[in-house]
Design an enzyme around this catalytic site. Sequence first.
Site, short mmCIF file in Angstrom:
data_model
loop_
_atom_site.label_atom_id
_atom_site.label_comp_id
_atom_site.label_asym_id
_atom_site.label_seq_id
_atom_site.Cartn_x
_atom_site.Cartn_y
_atom_site.Cartn_z
N GLY A 1 1.84 -1.91 5.51
CA GLY A 1 3.28 -1.73 5.43
C GLY A 1 3.59 -0.32 5.00
O GLY A 1 2.68 0.49 4.78
N GLY A 2 4.87 -0.01 4.87
CA GLY A 2 5.27 1.32 4.50
C GLY A 2 4.81 1.72 3.11
O GLY A 2 4.64 2.90 2.82
N MET A 3 4.58 0.74 2.23
CA MET A 3 4.21 1.04 0.86
C MET A 3 2.87 0.49 0.44
O MET A 3 2.42 0.74 -0.68
CB MET A 3 5.29 0.52 -0.10
CG MET A 3 6.62 1.23 0.04
SD MET A 3 7.81 0.71 -1.21
CE MET A 3 7.08 1.41 -2.70
N LYS B 1 -4.38 -6.15 -2.50
CA LYS B 1 -3.24 -5.36 -2.07
C LYS B 1 -3.21 -4.05 -2.84
O LYS B 1 -3.15 -4.04 -4.08
CB LYS B 1 -1.96 -6.16 -2.31
CG LYS B 1 -0.68 -5.50 -1.86
CD LYS B 1 0.44 -6.51 -2.04
CE LYS B 1 1.77 -5.94 -1.62
NZ LYS B 1 2.85 -6.93 -1.75
N VAL C 1 -6.13 -6.57 6.78
CA VAL C 1 -5.35 -7.64 7.41
C VAL C 1 -3.86 -7.33 7.49
O VAL C 1 -3.11 -8.06 8.12
CB VAL C 1 -5.55 -8.99 6.66
CG1 VAL C 1 -6.96 -9.49 6.83
CG2 VAL C 1 -5.19 -8.86 5.19
N GLY C 2 -3.42 -6.24 6.89
CA GLY C 2 -2.00 -5.91 6.99
C GLY C 2 -1.69 -4.55 6.41
O GLY C 2 -2.34 -4.10 5.47
N VAL D 1 -3.18 -4.26 2.75
CA VAL D 1 -3.80 -5.49 2.26
C VAL D 1 -5.14 -5.70 2.95
O VAL D 1 -5.26 -5.56 4.16
CB VAL D 1 -2.89 -6.70 2.51
CG1 VAL D 1 -3.53 -7.98 1.95
CG2 VAL D 1 -1.53 -6.49 1.88
N GLU E 1 -0.44 -22.37 7.50
CA GLU E 1 -0.96 -23.27 8.53
C GLU E 1 -0.58 -24.72 8.26
O GLU E 1 -0.50 -25.53 9.18
CB GLU E 1 -2.49 -23.15 8.61
CG GLU E 1 -2.97 -21.85 9.21
CD GLU E 1 -4.46 -21.84 9.44
OE1 GLU E 1 -5.17 -22.60 8.75
OE2 GLU E 1 -4.92 -21.07 10.31
#
Length: 331
Positions: A18-20, A38, A15-16, A23, A141
């Site tokens: 990043g650079g580090m 994560k 779902v996600g 997730v 939400e």
Amino acid sequence: MIGQTISHYSIVETVGRGGMGVVYKAQDTQLGRFVALKFLSKKFRSDRRAIERFRQEARTASALNHPGICTIHDIGEYHGQPFIVMELLEGRTLRQQLCDRRLTIEEAIACGIQIAEVLGTAHAQGIVHCDITPANLFITEEGRIKLLDFGIAQFVRASCPEESSTVHAKATHSTLTGTVRYMSPEQARGRDVDARSDIFSVGVVLYEMLAGQLPFMGADFRETIHQVIYREPEAVRNINPSIPVDIEMVVSKCLEKRPERRYSTAAELQKDLMQGVMPSKAVIENHGAPSALAHPSAHVPQLMDSAAETQEQTSPSLMETLPDWMTHIAK
């Protein structure tokens, strides 16, 4: 890792990234709920500093009990890979929202009130976040602001569990970490920070939400650092004249170069934002909420770093809950 089961967590989807970190959405097979897992990126798994930051993020967030902070369920390791089990958030980051469109004044103030509230909780526990940015602020939400990524948070000495006790406390150490355009002058200088450093960063976020641009926008790292430390930003009402004078004063006080001239506590900031929003209350109650934030839903939990955003996805309107929020704070 899709389809694998780690401990009692069955990984469903990514779902996600990043650079580090990365997730995953996972199902807790024991409790029958969905959570976020994560993991630290492979390239950082031999970096002791990155691993410590990863673990600190979990420890710091788990020490705080507030609806505006992502809940940490567990921390573990899988074949040498550290991971954090956390609440699965549905919505989008404030950065994603601002990329979509500028907020209305009422929306921006409502966000600011919630940010100040959750910061007050962190500061009362002697925690300075040190990286308040739109990428680390999540709109659920339900319209709740969630503060993300405590990876570079610093602890200050507090003599009692009141927020005011951290006002003049100093961090035990400081290095130039964070997001440059949102740093306080003292953080940009690599000096010790306290709660007022976070308040400066909130001022930058407020300015961006209200004006549609940042107060410090150097052409490169060095110029941005120089502006943060020495340059006074343009008055926010020069950019957006519809901003109330009282709110401009709040933003200006947050952005004072000298910490002693800023708000001493997040509670003081929250109080002034509440007072500034009251004139709009009757308009909202008589004419409905201002224009809503875009709302297709997504599972987008926090990533390791604010430099790399999560996928561009959307959430329901913050303003759907604003009238009730304003009625509540008016009492």
